[in-house]
Design an enzyme around this catalytic site. Structure first.
Site, PDB file in Angstrom:
ATOM      1  N   CYS A   4       0.867  -1.183   0.000  1.00 51.31           N
ATOM      2  CA  CYS A   4       0.000   0.000   0.000  1.00 51.31           C
ATOM      3  C   CYS A   4       0.906   1.237   0.000  1.00 51.31           C
ATOM      4  O   CYS A   4       2.077   1.146  -0.393  1.00 51.31           O
ATOM      5  CB  CYS A   4      -0.983  -0.017   1.176  1.00 51.31           C
ATOM      6  N   ASN A   7       2.201   1.521   4.427  1.00 49.96           N
ATOM      7  CA  ASN A   7       2.476   0.241   5.104  1.00 49.96           C
ATOM      8  C   ASN A   7       2.181   0.287   6.602  1.00 49.96           C
ATOM      9  O   ASN A   7       2.850  -0.346   7.401  1.00 49.96           O
ATOM     10  CB  ASN A   7       3.919  -0.233   4.854  1.00 49.96           C
ATOM     11  N   CYS A   9      -1.567   0.838   7.439  1.00 47.66           N
ATOM     12  CA  CYS A   9      -3.014   0.557   7.538  1.00 47.66           C
ATOM     13  C   CYS A   9      -3.423  -0.696   6.766  1.00 47.66           C
ATOM     14  O   CYS A   9      -3.741  -1.726   7.355  1.00 47.66           O
ATOM     15  CB  CYS A   9      -3.835   1.752   7.043  1.00 47.66           C
ATOM     16  N   ARG A  10      -3.439  -0.602   5.430  1.00 49.39           N
ATOM     17  CA  ARG A  10      -4.045  -1.665   4.608  1.00 49.39           C
ATOM     18  C   ARG A  10      -3.142  -2.873   4.404  1.00 49.39           C
ATOM     19  O   ARG A  10      -3.576  -4.010   4.629  1.00 49.39           O
ATOM     20  CB  ARG A  10      -4.462  -1.096   3.244  1.00 49.39           C
ATOM     21  N   SER A  11      -1.909  -2.678   3.925  1.00 38.11           N
ATOM     22  CA  SER A  11      -1.099  -3.863   3.592  1.00 38.11           C
ATOM     23  C   SER A  11      -0.652  -4.654   4.826  1.00 38.11           C
ATOM     24  O   SER A  11      -0.603  -5.885   4.750  1.00 38.11           O
ATOM     25  CB  SER A  11       0.077  -3.519   2.669  1.00 38.11           C
ATOM     26  N   ASP A 120      -8.609   3.943   1.515  1.00 35.37           N
ATOM     27  CA  ASP A 120      -7.543   4.093   2.509  1.00 35.37           C
ATOM     28  C   ASP A 120      -8.111   4.562   3.847  1.00 35.37           C
ATOM     29  O   ASP A 120      -8.586   5.697   3.964  1.00 35.37           O
ATOM     30  CB  ASP A 120      -6.514   5.102   1.983  1.00 35.37           C
TER      31      ASP A 120
HETATM   32  P1  4NP Z   1      -1.816   2.873   4.098  1.00 34.20           P
HETATM   33  O1  4NP Z   1      -2.446   4.249   4.625  1.00 34.20           O
HETATM   34  O2  4NP Z   1      -1.231   3.180   2.730  1.00 34.20           O
HETATM   35  O3  4NP Z   1      -2.986   1.951   3.997  1.00 34.20           O
HETATM   36  O4  4NP Z   1      -0.785   2.446   5.104  1.00 34.20           O
HETATM   37  C1  4NP Z   1      -1.700   5.431   4.753  1.00 34.20           C
HETATM   38  C2  4NP Z   1      -0.879   5.611   5.839  1.00 34.20           C
HETATM   39  C3  4NP Z   1      -0.180   6.801   5.995  1.00 34.20           C
HETATM   40  C4  4NP Z   1      -0.329   7.807   5.036  1.00 34.20           C
HETATM   41  C5  4NP Z   1      -1.156   7.622   3.946  1.00 34.20           C
HETATM   42  C6  4NP Z   1      -1.838   6.426   3.805  1.00 34.20           C
HETATM   43  N1  4NP Z   1       0.361   9.039   5.185  1.00 34.20           N
HETATM   44  O5  4NP Z   1       0.143   9.944   4.368  1.00 34.20           O
HETATM   45  O6  4NP Z   1       1.171   9.161   6.137  1.00 34.20           O
END
Ligand code: 4NP
Length: 147
Positions: A4, A7, A9-11, A120
């Site tokens: 994702c 790294n 939240c989702r993955s 997300d």
């Molecule tokens: P992820 O979500 O891609 O599912 O881990 C996010 C986590 C952090 C951020 C964006 C998306 N960020 O902008 O810090």
């Protein structure tokens, strides 16, 4: 390898859910799963509290999962790369070179549902939705791998 953006939240949720299924099927000596992000904002950090809370509520371990960043070598080291959304997919494809051997797919390619990207939860706050999409598609991924 589940990928994702951050790294956290989702993955990592997909990694934990998929590992749990692999263990359930007794395949943990045959199938290795990991996760990483296309961005390095959170490298070294534990998953988001929302991801950990939903995994805990379903009795799924997230032990040892720490954020890391996608590298070109992963496209040789892993059999397959699974993107959470279309932006991740294009970022992964951009890293490919002639030595890249891994297949690259969207997680939704393994789902029967009518969706393309995992929304997300960093922005939506809806970790339950993430869990539902990830769980359904990971069952499809495991079936795809094991035939
Ligand atoms: P992820 O979500 O891609 O599912 O881990 C996010 C986590 C952090 C951020 C964006 C998306 N960020 O902008 O810090």
């Amino acid at each position: 390898m589940f990928v994702c953006l951050g790294n956290i939240c989702r993955s990592p949720m997909a990694e934990a859910v998929f590992r749990h299924m692999v263990k359930r099927e007794g395949l943990d000596d045959k199938i290795f799963a990991s996760s990483c992000g296309t961005a390095n904002y959170h490298t070294g950090k534990s998953p988001h509290s929302g991801t950990m809370a939903i995994l805990n509520s379903h009795g799924i371990s997230h032990d040892g999962i720490k954020a890391s960043t996608l590298e070109r070598r992963h496209l040789q080291e892993y059999d397959g790369i699974v993107a959470m959304d279309e932006e991740n997919l294009s970022d992964i494809i951009r890293l490919k070179n002639k030595n890249s051997t891994a297949w690259v797919k969207l997680l939704s390619d393994f789902s029967d549902g009518n969706w393309v990207s995992v929304p997300d939860p960093w922005y939506t706050g809806d970790f339950e939705q993430t869990y539902e999409l990830v769980t359904e598609a990971c069952e499809g991924l495991l079936q795809n791998i094991t035939g």
